[in-house]
Design a protein around this motif. Structure first.
Motif, PDB file in Angstrom:
ATOM      1  N   VAL A  43      11.058   3.908  -6.528  1.00  0.00           N
ATOM      2  CA  VAL A  43       9.673   3.954  -6.038  1.00  0.00           C
ATOM      3  C   VAL A  43       9.519   4.798  -4.773  1.00  0.00           C
ATOM      4  CG1 VAL A  43       9.107   1.725  -7.071  1.00  0.00           C
ATOM      5  CG2 VAL A  43       9.894   1.810  -4.716  1.00  0.00           C
ATOM      6  N   SER A  44      10.587   5.435  -4.349  1.00  0.00           N
ATOM      7  CA  SER A  44      10.569   6.140  -3.060  1.00  0.00           C
ATOM      8  C   SER A  44       9.587   7.309  -3.017  1.00  0.00           C
ATOM      9  CB  SER A  44      11.974   6.622  -2.689  1.00  0.00           C
ATOM     10  OG  SER A  44      12.422   7.591  -3.621  1.00  0.00           O
ATOM     11  N   GLN A  45       9.255   7.894  -4.155  1.00  0.00           N
ATOM     12  CA  GLN A  45       8.342   9.036  -4.169  1.00  0.00           C
ATOM     13  C   GLN A  45       6.866   8.629  -4.159  1.00  0.00           C
ATOM     14  OE1 GLN A  45       9.566  12.185  -3.737  1.00  0.00           O
ATOM     15  NE2 GLN A  45      11.433  10.984  -3.468  1.00  0.00           N
ATOM     16  N   LEU A  46       6.606   7.345  -4.276  1.00  0.00           N
ATOM     17  CA  LEU A  46       5.221   6.864  -4.211  1.00  0.00           C
ATOM     18  C   LEU A  46       4.807   6.660  -2.761  1.00  0.00           C
ATOM     19  CD1 LEU A  46       5.066   4.097  -6.971  1.00  0.00           C
ATOM     20  CD2 LEU A  46       3.915   6.313  -6.998  1.00  0.00           C
ATOM     21  N   PRO A  47       3.556   6.945  -2.428  1.00  0.00           N
ATOM     22  CA  PRO A  47       3.091   6.585  -1.083  1.00  0.00           C
ATOM     23  C   PRO A  47       3.260   5.079  -0.889  1.00  0.00           C
ATOM     24  CG  PRO A  47       1.485   7.989  -2.176  1.00  0.00           C
ATOM     25  CD  PRO A  47       2.523   7.613  -3.217  1.00  0.00           C
ATOM     26  N   GLY A  48       3.895   4.690   0.197  1.00  0.00           N
ATOM     27  CA  GLY A  48       4.110   3.280   0.473  1.00  0.00           C
ATOM     28  C   GLY A  48       5.295   2.682  -0.258  1.00  0.00           C
ATOM     29  N   GLY A  49       5.996   3.476  -1.069  1.00  0.00           N
ATOM     30  CA  GLY A  49       7.176   2.992  -1.778  1.00  0.00           C
ATOM     31  C   GLY A  49       6.879   1.744  -2.594  1.00  0.00           C
ATOM     32  N   PRO A  50       7.608   0.635  -2.318  1.00  0.00           N
ATOM     33  CA  PRO A  50       7.402  -0.591  -3.099  1.00  0.00           C
ATOM     34  C   PRO A  50       5.977  -1.129  -3.023  1.00  0.00           C
ATOM     35  CG  PRO A  50       9.394  -0.754  -1.777  1.00  0.00           C
ATOM     36  CD  PRO A  50       8.693   0.503  -1.362  1.00  0.00           C
ATOM     37  N   ARG A  51       5.348  -0.989  -1.888  1.00  0.00           N
ATOM     38  CA  ARG A  51       3.964  -1.472  -1.760  1.00  0.00           C
ATOM     39  C   ARG A  51       3.026  -0.662  -2.642  1.00  0.00           C
ATOM     40  NH1 ARG A  51       3.588  -2.200   4.807  1.00  0.00           N
ATOM     41  NH2 ARG A  51       4.716  -4.170   4.906  1.00  0.00           N
ATOM     42  N   GLY A  52       3.205   0.644  -2.640  1.00  0.00           N
ATOM     43  CA  GLY A  52       2.388   1.509  -3.490  1.00  0.00           C
ATOM     44  C   GLY A  52       2.575   1.177  -4.960  1.00  0.00           C
ATOM     45  N   TYR A  53       3.816   0.890  -5.327  1.00  0.00           N
ATOM     46  CA  TYR A  53       4.116   0.505  -6.710  1.00  0.00           C
ATOM     47  C   TYR A  53       3.368  -0.776  -7.076  1.00  0.00           C
ATOM     48  CZ  TYR A  53       6.600  -1.499 -10.649  1.00  0.00           C
ATOM     49  OH  TYR A  53       6.891  -2.078 -11.846  1.00  0.00           O
ATOM     50  N   LEU A  54       3.429  -1.783  -6.223  1.00  0.00           N
ATOM     51  CA  LEU A  54       2.745  -3.053  -6.507  1.00  0.00           C
ATOM     52  C   LEU A  54       1.244  -2.854  -6.666  1.00  0.00           C
ATOM     53  CD1 LEU A  54       4.610  -5.563  -4.167  1.00  0.00           C
ATOM     54  CD2 LEU A  54       4.847  -5.281  -6.642  1.00  0.00           C
ATOM     55  N   VAL A  55       0.664  -1.996  -5.842  1.00  0.00           N
ATOM     56  CA  VAL A  55      -0.767  -1.720  -5.950  1.00  0.00           C
ATOM     57  C   VAL A  55      -1.081  -1.090  -7.295  1.00  0.00           C
ATOM     58  CG1 VAL A  55      -2.621  -0.245  -5.042  1.00  0.00           C
ATOM     59  CG2 VAL A  55      -1.242  -1.617  -3.479  1.00  0.00           C
ATOM     60  N   LEU A  56      -0.293  -0.094  -7.713  1.00  0.00           N
ATOM     61  CA  LEU A  56      -0.550   0.556  -8.996  1.00  0.00           C
ATOM     62  C   LEU A  56      -0.382  -0.419 -10.161  1.00  0.00           C
ATOM     63  CD1 LEU A  56       1.108   4.068  -8.488  1.00  0.00           C
ATOM     64  CD2 LEU A  56      -1.326   3.463  -8.361  1.00  0.00           C
ATOM     65  N   VAL A  57       0.624  -1.271 -10.098  1.00  0.00           N
ATOM     66  CA  VAL A  57       0.819  -2.275 -11.157  1.00  0.00           C
ATOM     67  C   VAL A  57      -0.384  -3.218 -11.214  1.00  0.00           C
ATOM     68  CG1 VAL A  57       2.185  -4.285 -11.858  1.00  0.00           C
ATOM     69  CG2 VAL A  57       3.333  -2.187 -11.166  1.00  0.00           C
ATOM     70  N   ALA A  58      -0.832  -3.679 -10.055  1.00  0.00           N
ATOM     71  CA  ALA A  58      -1.975  -4.591 -10.011  1.00  0.00           C
ATOM     72  C   ALA A  58      -3.230  -3.922 -10.575  1.00  0.00           C
ATOM     73  CB  ALA A  58      -2.215  -5.070  -8.579  1.00  0.00           C
ATOM     74  N   LEU A  59      -3.412  -2.646 -10.290  1.00  0.00           N
ATOM     75  CA  LEU A  59      -4.603  -1.939 -10.771  1.00  0.00           C
ATOM     76  C   LEU A  59      -4.532  -1.613 -12.258  1.00  0.00           C
ATOM     77  CD1 LEU A  59      -5.188   0.537  -7.819  1.00  0.00           C
ATOM     78  CD2 LEU A  59      -6.443  -1.581  -8.331  1.00  0.00           C
ATOM     79  N   ALA A  60      -3.345  -1.422 -12.779  1.00  0.00           N
ATOM     80  CA  ALA A  60      -3.190  -1.036 -14.176  1.00  0.00           C
ATOM     81  C   ALA A  60      -3.523  -2.173 -15.132  1.00  0.00           C
ATOM     82  CB  ALA A  60      -1.761  -0.546 -14.430  1.00  0.00           C
ATOM     83  N   GLY A  61      -3.582  -3.387 -14.584  1.00  0.00           N
ATOM     84  CA  GLY A  61      -3.726  -4.559 -15.433  1.00  0.00           C
ATOM     85  C   GLY A  61      -5.119  -4.945 -15.871  1.00  0.00           C
ATOM     86  N   GLY A  62      -6.169  -4.410 -15.291  1.00  0.00           N
ATOM     87  CA  GLY A  62      -7.471  -4.883 -15.749  1.00  0.00           C
ATOM     88  C   GLY A  62      -8.642  -4.470 -14.894  1.00  0.00           C
ATOM     89  N   GLU A  63      -9.564  -5.413 -14.720  1.00  0.00           N
ATOM     90  CA  GLU A  63     -10.814  -5.211 -13.984  1.00  0.00           C
ATOM     91  C   GLU A  63     -10.550  -4.661 -12.588  1.00  0.00           C
ATOM     92  OE1 GLU A  63     -14.975  -5.471 -13.402  1.00  0.00           O
ATOM     93  OE2 GLU A  63     -13.854  -5.839 -15.239  1.00  0.00           O
ATOM     94  N   PRO A  64     -11.287  -3.622 -12.177  1.00  0.00           N
ATOM     95  CA  PRO A  64     -11.060  -3.067 -10.844  1.00  0.00           C
ATOM     96  C   PRO A  64     -11.409  -4.089  -9.752  1.00  0.00           C
ATOM     97  CG  PRO A  64     -12.611  -1.701 -12.103  1.00  0.00           C
ATOM     98  CD  PRO A  64     -12.322  -2.913 -12.910  1.00  0.00           C
ATOM     99  N   PRO A  65     -10.450  -4.419  -8.913  1.00  0.00           N
ATOM    100  CA  PRO A  65     -10.713  -5.388  -7.846  1.00  0.00           C
ATOM    101  C   PRO A  65     -11.320  -4.704  -6.624  1.00  0.00           C
ATOM    102  CG  PRO A  65      -8.432  -4.713  -7.763  1.00  0.00           C
ATOM    103  CD  PRO A  65      -9.052  -4.005  -8.947  1.00  0.00           C
ATOM    104  N   SER A  66     -11.862  -5.509  -5.734  1.00  0.00           N
ATOM    105  CA  SER A  66     -12.267  -4.979  -4.435  1.00  0.00           C
ATOM    106  C   SER A  66     -11.004  -4.761  -3.613  1.00  0.00           C
ATOM    107  CB  SER A  66     -13.183  -5.976  -3.718  1.00  0.00           C
ATOM    108  OG  SER A  66     -12.441  -7.130  -3.336  1.00  0.00           O
ATOM    109  N   GLN A  67     -11.116  -3.977  -2.535  1.00  0.00           N
ATOM    110  CA  GLN A  67      -9.971  -3.747  -1.663  1.00  0.00           C
ATOM    111  C   GLN A  67      -9.434  -5.061  -1.120  1.00  0.00           C
ATOM    112  OE1 GLN A  67     -11.304   0.571   0.108  1.00  0.00           O
ATOM    113  NE2 GLN A  67     -10.343  -0.819   1.501  1.00  0.00           N
TER     114      GLN A  67
END
Length: 167
Positions: A43-67
């Motif tokens: 995940v090192s090439q993602l902005p934020g590394g592991p945090r960026g990965y978790l955000v993308l996983v959370a977003l890929a799953g469904g309804e767009p959440p608020s920030q």
């Protein structure tokens, strides 16, 4: 009536109960450290590394959440989340738009480029996970994922302050 036990037998029995192999804290620490080593590179090439990965996983799953909802879901401070989203958006991996239900809030959406990047990262992570779980059968690995997810949800619920839980 059983034979009386000696003090040495009692100490030995207690010591067996305290073996590292049966200690949850030790096991979690070892698995966490090993996973961090193998996953960080993926995940090192993602902005934020592991945090960026978790955000993308959370977003890929469904309804767009608020920030704010997204920050709570991935257990990140809202200020940290704002900077992370800025970086992800700058690379075209996410986009933000006004929430139609609450114009004061902004929804976060993963872009097609974000989905493609997530798929690439998942390939590297899958190989790292397979290496870490090599001593488990497929069924055991799936059971482990299920159980850890349940424990993680419990931990996440308990980390929410009482006044936040009322929202």
């Amino acid at each position: 009536m059983s034979a009386p036990t000696s003090e040495n037998d009692e100490r030995r029995g207690g010591a067996e109960d305290l073996a590292l192999e049966t200690d949850l804290g030790w096991a979690i620490r070892m698995v966490s450290a090993a996973f961090s080593r193998v996953a960080t590179e993926s995940v090192s090439q993602l902005p934020g590394g592991p945090r960026g990965y978790l955000v993308l996983v959370a977003l890929a799953g469904g309804e767009p959440p608020s920030q704010l909802a997204l920050a709570k879901e991935v257990s990140l401070d809202r200020t940290v989340m704002t900077y992370l989203l800025d970086d992800l958006e700058a690379q075209g991996l996410i986009t933000r738009r006004p929430d139609p239900r609450d114009r004061r809030a902004r929804q976060v959406l993963i872009t097609d480029a974000g989905r493609a990047r997530l798929a690439q990262v998942r390939q590297g992570l899958s190989a790292a996970e397979a290496h870490l779980l090599a001593d488990l059968s497929d069924e055991d690995a799936e059971d482990l994922r299920t159980l850890l997810s349940r424990v993680a949800r419990t931990a996440q619920r308990e980390s929410i302050a009482p006044e936040e839980a009322d929202c």
